[in-house]
Scaffold this motif. Structure first.
Motif, PDB file in Angstrom:
ATOM      1  N   LEU A  88       1.045  -1.273  -0.395  1.00  0.00           N
ATOM      2  CA  LEU A  88      -0.272   0.728  -0.712  1.00  0.00           C
ATOM      3  C   LEU A  88       0.730   0.927  -0.114  1.00  0.00           C
ATOM      4  N   LEU A  89       0.973   2.038  -1.189  1.00  0.00           N
ATOM      5  CA  LEU A  89       1.238   3.478  -1.663  1.00  0.00           C
ATOM      6  C   LEU A  89       0.974   4.061   0.171  1.00  0.00           C
ATOM      7  N   ILE A  90       2.269   4.855   0.884  1.00  0.00           N
ATOM      8  CA  ILE A  90       1.749   6.193   2.215  1.00  0.00           C
ATOM      9  C   ILE A  90       2.165   7.692   1.384  1.00  0.00           C
ATOM     10  N   ALA A  91       0.828   8.091   0.427  1.00  0.00           N
ATOM     11  CA  ALA A  91       0.429   9.406   0.527  1.00  0.00           C
ATOM     12  C   ALA A  91       1.408  10.593   0.676  1.00  0.00           C
ATOM     13  N   GLU A  92       1.227  10.095   2.089  1.00  0.00           N
ATOM     14  CA  GLU A  92       2.242  11.461   2.999  1.00  0.00           C
ATOM     15  C   GLU A  92       3.534  11.596   2.437  1.00  0.00           C
ATOM     16  N   ALA A  93       3.988   9.880   1.916  1.00  0.00           N
ATOM     17  CA  ALA A  93       5.623  10.971   1.790  1.00  0.00           C
ATOM     18  C   ALA A  93       5.545  11.037   0.438  1.00  0.00           C
ATOM     19  N   PHE A  94       4.974  12.061  -0.182  1.00  0.00           N
ATOM     20  CA  PHE A  94       5.087  12.411  -1.744  1.00  0.00           C
ATOM     21  C   PHE A  94       5.250  14.051  -1.042  1.00  0.00           C
TER      22      PHE A  94
END
Length: 331
Positions: A88-94
């Protein structure tokens, strides 16, 4: 035999999604900008107005990243592949990272310097502020689009059914993008982009695309005049001398460099505080942090790889997923 290509509708819809996020962001920035003064622009962007703009751009980046996994899953489902991701992708990391890998705050202060330079060159305050707003809009739009594309590529890596992507160009577009329209690349190959580029990827299940020209083949087919027009004189000279086309065209410049894994790699110091997702993981793993002069929170002493560097150095998808997890982009 190459499978039939899926329609680009999903990529066009994703492009419109990013464009909508960007439009709303620019409208907000314009409202804030109208309250600022050329005489106090540096103080304004170091104060509450600048913080509000940074927060808005970070929110735009995260919103763009949040749509990535659904976009990739939809493309895979449309092609008959599994839509279930491996991670699952961590949107906040971008969020919070400038296109050059540096602090977003630093990038978004540059319009103040631009305004001051225009004033020094003899422009009126109104002209200088109009130019500064144009700069801010460009930096903000590029930051959101880049975060979205980086999240898309991370989402493609987490979807084993995805083996490639096709570049979808929406007009109006510059010559650098037009010459790459419809080209296909490995899912982990870097996306060629420039400031204000809004081209989109279309995740693909296809395993072979031998009939599609590579960027190098496209370059070889161009006349000398066209090469110099598209890549600039120095850029075409560099490519002729053996430089990689992607490194010449790619707009991501200025990242810091660290020696990791036996080579010099591009890294970012963003999202490396103890309070960040990546920093929290690193802290639990026994990582070291140090206070940086002028900054509120301690930062990790371990450099954080950018996603595109992970794709470049990792030998296979398992290694890419391992590094994406290590550096806090997926779970």
């Amino acid at each position: 035999m190459m499978a039939e290509r899926p329609p680009a509708d999903l990529a066009i819809a994703r492009n419109r999604q990013i464009s909508s996020i960007t439009r709303q962001l620019i409208e907000l920035i314009q409202r804030i900008w109208r309250t600022l003064s050329a005489a106090t622009i540096a103080d304004d962007l170091e104060g509450e107005a600048g913080a509000a703009i940074v927060a808005a751009v970070v929110a735009g980046q995260i919103t763009a990243a949040q749509g990535a996994q659904a976009f990739v899953a939809g493309a895979m489902a449309e092609q008959g592949a599994s839509a279930i991701p491996e991670a699952l992708l961590i949107a906040e990391a971008f969020g919070g990272i400038a296109p050059d890998g540096g602090p977003l705050e630093t990038l978004l202060f540059l319009p103040a310097i631009g305004v001051q330079s225009r004033l020094a060159a003899g422009m009126t305050a109104e002209q200088a502020m109009i130019g500064g707003l144009a700069d801010m809009a460009r930096y903000a739009a590029t930051s959101v689009a880049d975060a979205g594309r980086s999240a898309d590529q991370t989402g493609m890596t987490a979807q084993r059914g995805c083996v490639a992507y096709m570049r979808v160009v929406t007009l109006p577009a510059c010559s650098r993008c037009i010459v790459l329209a419809g080209q296909m690349y490995s899912y982990s190959e870097g996306f060629l982009r420039h400031p204000n580029c809004d081209c989109q990827t279309l995740p693909l299940r296809e395993a072979e695309w031998a009939a599609v020209q590579t960027p190098e083949q496209l370059y070889a087919s161009m006349s000398e005049a066209e090469r110099r027009r598209v890549f600039t004189v120095s850029g075409s000279d560099a490519i002729d001398a053996g430089a990689d086309v992607g490194q010449v065209v790619n707009a991501r410049r200025g990242m810091s460099v660290a020696h990791l894994y036996g080579r010099n790699l591009q890294v970012t110091s963003e999202a490396t505080t103890k309070r960040s997702i990546y920093g929290g993981r690193l802290r639990r793993a026994g990582g070291e942090f140090a206070k940086v002069s002028g900054q509120r929170y301690s930062r990790s002493t371990t450099p954080r790889l950018m996603p595109e560097e992970i794709f470049r150095i990792a030998d296979d998808r398992d290694e890419q997923l391992r590094l994406l997890r290590r550096y806090g982009y997926i779970v």
